[in-house]
Design a protein around this motif. Structure first.
Motif, PDB file in Angstrom:
ATOM      1  N   MET A   1       0.850  -1.194   0.000  1.00  0.00           N
ATOM      2  CA  MET A   1       0.000   0.000   0.000  1.00  0.00           C
ATOM      3  C   MET A   1       0.898   1.261   0.000  1.00  0.00           C
ATOM      4  O   MET A   1       1.841   1.353   0.776  1.00  0.00           O
ATOM      5  N   GLU A   2       0.571   2.194  -0.835  1.00  0.00           N
ATOM      6  CA  GLU A   2       1.346   3.444  -0.916  1.00  0.00           C
ATOM      7  C   GLU A   2       1.074   4.314   0.319  1.00  0.00           C
ATOM      8  O   GLU A   2      -0.080   4.569   0.670  1.00  0.00           O
ATOM      9  N   LYS A   3       2.138   4.772   1.000  1.00  0.00           N
ATOM     10  CA  LYS A   3       1.922   5.603   2.186  1.00  0.00           C
ATOM     11  C   LYS A   3       1.894   7.069   1.782  1.00  0.00           C
ATOM     12  O   LYS A   3       2.542   7.463   0.823  1.00  0.00           O
ATOM     13  N   LYS A   4       1.170   7.892   2.552  1.00  0.00           N
ATOM     14  CA  LYS A   4       1.188   9.345   2.268  1.00  0.00           C
ATOM     15  C   LYS A   4       2.551   9.906   2.651  1.00  0.00           C
ATOM     16  O   LYS A   4       3.270   9.299   3.456  1.00  0.00           O
ATOM     17  N   THR A   5       2.889  11.058   2.079  1.00  0.00           N
ATOM     18  CA  THR A   5       4.192  11.649   2.383  1.00  0.00           C
ATOM     19  C   THR A   5       4.278  11.904   3.893  1.00  0.00           C
ATOM     20  O   THR A   5       3.478  12.668   4.434  1.00  0.00           O
ATOM     21  N   PRO A   6       5.213  11.268   4.581  1.00  0.00           N
ATOM     22  CA  PRO A   6       5.209  11.366   6.051  1.00  0.00           C
ATOM     23  C   PRO A   6       5.850  12.663   6.567  1.00  0.00           C
ATOM     24  O   PRO A   6       6.749  13.227   5.929  1.00  0.00           O
ATOM     25  N   ILE A   7       5.354  13.109   7.715  1.00  0.00           N
ATOM     26  CA  ILE A   7       6.002  14.232   8.403  1.00  0.00           C
ATOM     27  C   ILE A   7       7.158  13.632   9.204  1.00  0.00           C
ATOM     28  O   ILE A   7       6.955  12.753  10.032  1.00  0.00           O
ATOM     29  N   LEU A   8       8.348  14.133   8.929  1.00  0.00           N
ATOM     30  CA  LEU A   8       9.545  13.617   9.611  1.00  0.00           C
ATOM     31  C   LEU A   8      10.032  14.617  10.654  1.00  0.00           C
ATOM     32  O   LEU A   8      10.130  15.812  10.378  1.00  0.00           O
ATOM     33  N   TYR A   9      10.313  14.139  11.850  1.00  0.00           N
ATOM     34  CA  TYR A   9      11.008  14.957  12.842  1.00  0.00           C
ATOM     35  C   TYR A   9      12.392  14.348  13.045  1.00  0.00           C
ATOM     36  O   TYR A   9      12.494  13.166  13.392  1.00  0.00           O
ATOM     37  N   ILE A  10      13.415  15.163  12.823  1.00  0.00           N
ATOM     38  CA  ILE A  10      14.768  14.697  13.123  1.00  0.00           C
ATOM     39  C   ILE A  10      15.071  15.128  14.557  1.00  0.00           C
ATOM     40  O   ILE A  10      15.022  16.309  14.882  1.00  0.00           O
ATOM     41  N   VAL A  11      15.347  14.151  15.407  1.00  0.00           N
ATOM     42  CA  VAL A  11      15.496  14.419  16.835  1.00  0.00           C
ATOM     43  C   VAL A  11      16.979  14.402  17.204  1.00  0.00           C
ATOM     44  O   VAL A  11      17.662  13.400  17.013  1.00  0.00           O
ATOM     45  N   VAL A  12      17.455  15.547  17.700  1.00  0.00           N
ATOM     46  CA  VAL A  12      18.895  15.701  17.895  1.00  0.00           C
ATOM     47  C   VAL A  12      19.238  16.171  19.309  1.00  0.00           C
ATOM     48  O   VAL A  12      19.012  17.344  19.645  1.00  0.00           O
ATOM     49  N   PRO A  13      19.758  15.285  20.167  1.00  0.00           N
ATOM     50  CA  PRO A  13      20.169  15.738  21.497  1.00  0.00           C
ATOM     51  C   PRO A  13      21.474  16.534  21.420  1.00  0.00           C
ATOM     52  O   PRO A  13      22.371  16.169  20.663  1.00  0.00           O
ATOM     53  N   CYS A  14      21.538  17.619  22.191  1.00  0.00           N
ATOM     54  CA  CYS A  14      22.742  18.469  22.131  1.00  0.00           C
ATOM     55  C   CYS A  14      23.206  18.818  23.541  1.00  0.00           C
ATOM     56  O   CYS A  14      22.417  19.343  24.334  1.00  0.00           O
ATOM     57  N   TYR A  15      24.453  18.558  23.815  1.00  0.00           N
ATOM     58  CA  TYR A  15      25.009  18.934  25.111  1.00  0.00           C
ATOM     59  C   TYR A  15      26.345  19.636  24.880  1.00  0.00           C
ATOM     60  O   TYR A  15      27.275  19.031  24.360  1.00  0.00           O
ATOM     61  N   ASN A  16      26.399  20.888  25.236  1.00  0.00           N
ATOM     62  CA  ASN A  16      27.605  21.704  25.027  1.00  0.00           C
ATOM     63  C   ASN A  16      28.159  21.561  23.611  1.00  0.00           C
ATOM     64  O   ASN A  16      29.291  21.131  23.415  1.00  0.00           O
ATOM     65  N   GLU A  17      27.346  21.895  22.631  1.00  0.00           N
ATOM     66  CA  GLU A  17      27.722  21.681  21.232  1.00  0.00           C
ATOM     67  C   GLU A  17      27.820  22.999  20.457  1.00  0.00           C
ATOM     68  O   GLU A  17      27.547  23.032  19.263  1.00  0.00           O
ATOM     69  N   GLN A  18      28.211  24.076  21.119  1.00  0.00           N
ATOM     70  CA  GLN A  18      28.214  25.370  20.427  1.00  0.00           C
ATOM     71  C   GLN A  18      29.151  25.429  19.220  1.00  0.00           C
ATOM     72  O   GLN A  18      28.905  26.186  18.294  1.00  0.00           O
ATOM     73  N   GLU A  19      30.219  24.632  19.243  1.00  0.00           N
ATOM     74  CA  GLU A  19      31.156  24.673  18.098  1.00  0.00           C
ATOM     75  C   GLU A  19      30.560  24.018  16.869  1.00  0.00           C
ATOM     76  O   GLU A  19      30.707  24.509  15.760  1.00  0.00           O
ATOM     77  N   VAL A  20      29.900  22.868  17.082  1.00  0.00           N
ATOM     78  CA  VAL A  20      29.508  22.064  15.924  1.00  0.00           C
ATOM     79  C   VAL A  20      28.079  22.363  15.449  1.00  0.00           C
ATOM     80  O   VAL A  20      27.774  22.209  14.261  1.00  0.00           O
ATOM     81  N   LEU A  21      27.234  22.836  16.355  1.00  0.00           N
ATOM     82  CA  LEU A  21      25.816  22.996  16.009  1.00  0.00           C
ATOM     83  C   LEU A  21      25.557  23.917  14.810  1.00  0.00           C
ATOM     84  O   LEU A  21      24.780  23.565  13.914  1.00  0.00           O
ATOM     85  N   PRO A  22      26.198  25.094  14.741  1.00  0.00           N
ATOM     86  CA  PRO A  22      25.938  25.952  13.584  1.00  0.00           C
ATOM     87  C   PRO A  22      26.332  25.287  12.258  1.00  0.00           C
ATOM     88  O   PRO A  22      25.684  25.513  11.234  1.00  0.00           O
ATOM     89  N   ILE A  23      27.364  24.445  12.301  1.00  0.00           N
ATOM     90  CA  ILE A  23      27.800  23.777  11.067  1.00  0.00           C
ATOM     91  C   ILE A  23      26.787  22.699  10.674  1.00  0.00           C
ATOM     92  O   ILE A  23      26.286  22.659   9.553  1.00  0.00           O
ATOM     93  N   THR A  24      26.474  21.821  11.634  1.00  0.00           N
ATOM     94  CA  THR A  24      25.611  20.683  11.288  1.00  0.00           C
ATOM     95  C   THR A  24      24.165  21.114  11.040  1.00  0.00           C
ATOM     96  O   THR A  24      23.491  20.517  10.205  1.00  0.00           O
ATOM     97  N   ALA A  25      23.697  22.164  11.736  1.00  0.00           N
ATOM     98  CA  ALA A  25      22.312  22.614  11.515  1.00  0.00           C
ATOM     99  C   ALA A  25      22.114  22.943  10.040  1.00  0.00           C
ATOM    100  O   ALA A  25      21.090  22.604   9.441  1.00  0.00           O
ATOM    101  N   ASN A  26      23.106  23.569   9.442  1.00  0.00           N
ATOM    102  CA  ASN A  26      23.015  23.920   8.011  1.00  0.00           C
ATOM    103  C   ASN A  26      22.997  22.694   7.124  1.00  0.00           C
ATOM    104  O   ASN A  26      22.250  22.635   6.151  1.00  0.00           O
ATOM    105  N   LEU A  27      23.860  21.720   7.478  1.00  0.00           N
ATOM    106  CA  LEU A  27      23.910  20.483   6.682  1.00  0.00           C
ATOM    107  C   LEU A  27      22.573  19.744   6.756  1.00  0.00           C
ATOM    108  O   LEU A  27      22.049  19.258   5.756  1.00  0.00           O
ATOM    109  N   PHE A  28      22.022  19.671   7.982  1.00  0.00           N
ATOM    110  CA  PHE A  28      20.724  19.006   8.169  1.00  0.00           C
ATOM    111  C   PHE A  28      19.647  19.726   7.343  1.00  0.00           C
ATOM    112  O   PHE A  28      18.804  19.088   6.718  1.00  0.00           O
TER     113      PHE A  28
END
Ligand code: UDP
Ligand code: MG
Length: 324
Positions: A1-28
């Motif tokens: 059965m064909e599924k409808k286009t699903p709503i996706l939530y990407i769940v990302v835990p972050c702890y003291n990630e100020q260096e990497v978060l701005p970089i990866t947020a853009n990639l995501f």
């Protein structure tokens, strides 16, 4: 059965990630927009960051991202509760709002292009898609050997885990609903998800080094996660105590026969040293056993308390039910 286009939530835990978060947020963001454009996921899909009580500017960055772009949203835990709790908080937050979640670390180590394959596996009818590392080239020798030894040990102890899979996985809303009914406080999601069941498959990817910042998993934290994994998933250690008990009872029986025979033959003084060693040895074995039992009793204690697993102190979005 064909599924409808699903709503996706990407769940990302972050702890003291100020260096990497701005970089990866853009990639995501790029990757999500691409998937939306290709009609793989719904345009209401979002990235959900969980600030796990960071002491640096992580939460400020998340708030800024959420303000600038509707794609981003975030919640903040009232204090640091550890990776597994933060992830669980995020999954439960996303549960009612989406059709599927993909959990991933925020440091760019996991290949974000594997997400597309995960979503495709969902289209094929899978409710759980495990991201599995195809190699461990990016790991240090110590991490590689301890991790692999740990998977084997877990298996030996009777816990069901997917080899070389961490917390990069797709879960459907159905699975999340079922997961929310597990009320345990000592969370080890990698072991819990196989227990929840549903149709599952694996997607293989190669894991790279962190894009920036430092790992928060020290050797000590890894050991404690491993110990948590075993004691919250398996009762085999308790059964081992029983087997040990039977084994040493047999040996003691032979020891008694030997002691009686020695006594009859008038050689008791010579046996003194060996008796003392046996007593010492038994003492230490008993201590280890009591220690293991203590670990389980501690866990029962925690479960009985029914403490909340997470407390959300802030949200970037207004709570739908309350603020209408
Ligand atoms: N993390 C967290 N709370 C913690 C420790 C880590 O939310 O107390 C997050 C962290 O920000 C990252 C993920 O868990 O997104 C994995 O952590 P890390 O990359 O440090 O672990 P490693 O990849 O070295 O095992
Ligand atoms: Mg990492």
């Amino acid at each position: 059965m064909e599924k409808k286009t699903p709503i996706l939530y990407i769940v990302v835990p972050c702890y003291n990630e100020q260096e990497v978060l701005p970089i990866t947020a853009n990639l995501f963001k790029e990757e999500m927009n691409r998937m939306i454009k290709e009609n793989l996921i719904d345009k209401c899909s979002k990235m959900l960051f969980i600030n796990d009580g960071s002491k640096d500017a992580t939460w400020d960055i998340i708030r800024k991202l959420a303000k600038e772009d509707d794609l981003f949203t975030g919640i903040s835990q009232s204090r640091n509760r550890g990776h597994q709790n933060a992830l669980f908080a995020g999954l439960m937050e996303a549960k009612e709002k989406c059709d599927i979640t993909i959990s991933i670390d925020c440091d760019g180590q996991d290949d974000i292009h594997a997400m597309e394959d995960m979503v495709k596996a969902y289209y094929d009818g899978c409710d759980v898609v495990y991201g599995v590392r195809s190699d461990r080239k990016s790991d240090t020798f110590l991490k590689k050997t301890t991790a692999q030894g740990f998977y084997r040990f877990l298996h030996l102890m009777g816990a069901e885990v997917v080899y070389n899979h961490a917390d990069y996985r797709l879960l459907s809303a159905k699975v999340l609903q079922a997961l929310s009914e597990f009320e345990e406080v000592n969370l080890y999601l990698r072991g819990l998800i196989p227990l929840v069941g549903f149709k599952s498959t694996a997607v293989y990817y190669s894991r790279t080094k962190r894009l920036a910042g430092e790992s928060h998993y020290s050797f000590g934290k890894m050991l404690s996660l491993a110990f948590d994994g075993i004691t919250s998933l398996s009762i085999r250690p308790l059964r081992l105590i029983m087997s040990l008990g039977v084994f040493f009872a047999c040996i003691s029986f032979l020891g008694v026969i030997w002691a009686v025979a020695a006594k009859i033959m008038d050689q008791t003084v010579a046996g003194w040293a060996s008796m003392v060693s046996i007593i010492c040895f038994m003492g230490s074995v008993q201590l280890i056993c009591v220690g293991i039992m203590g670990e389980y009793i501690g866990k029962i204690y925690m479960e009985v308390k029914h403490r909340p697993r997470y407390i959300i102190s802030e949200r970037t979005e207004k709570h739908e039910n309350k603020d209408k």
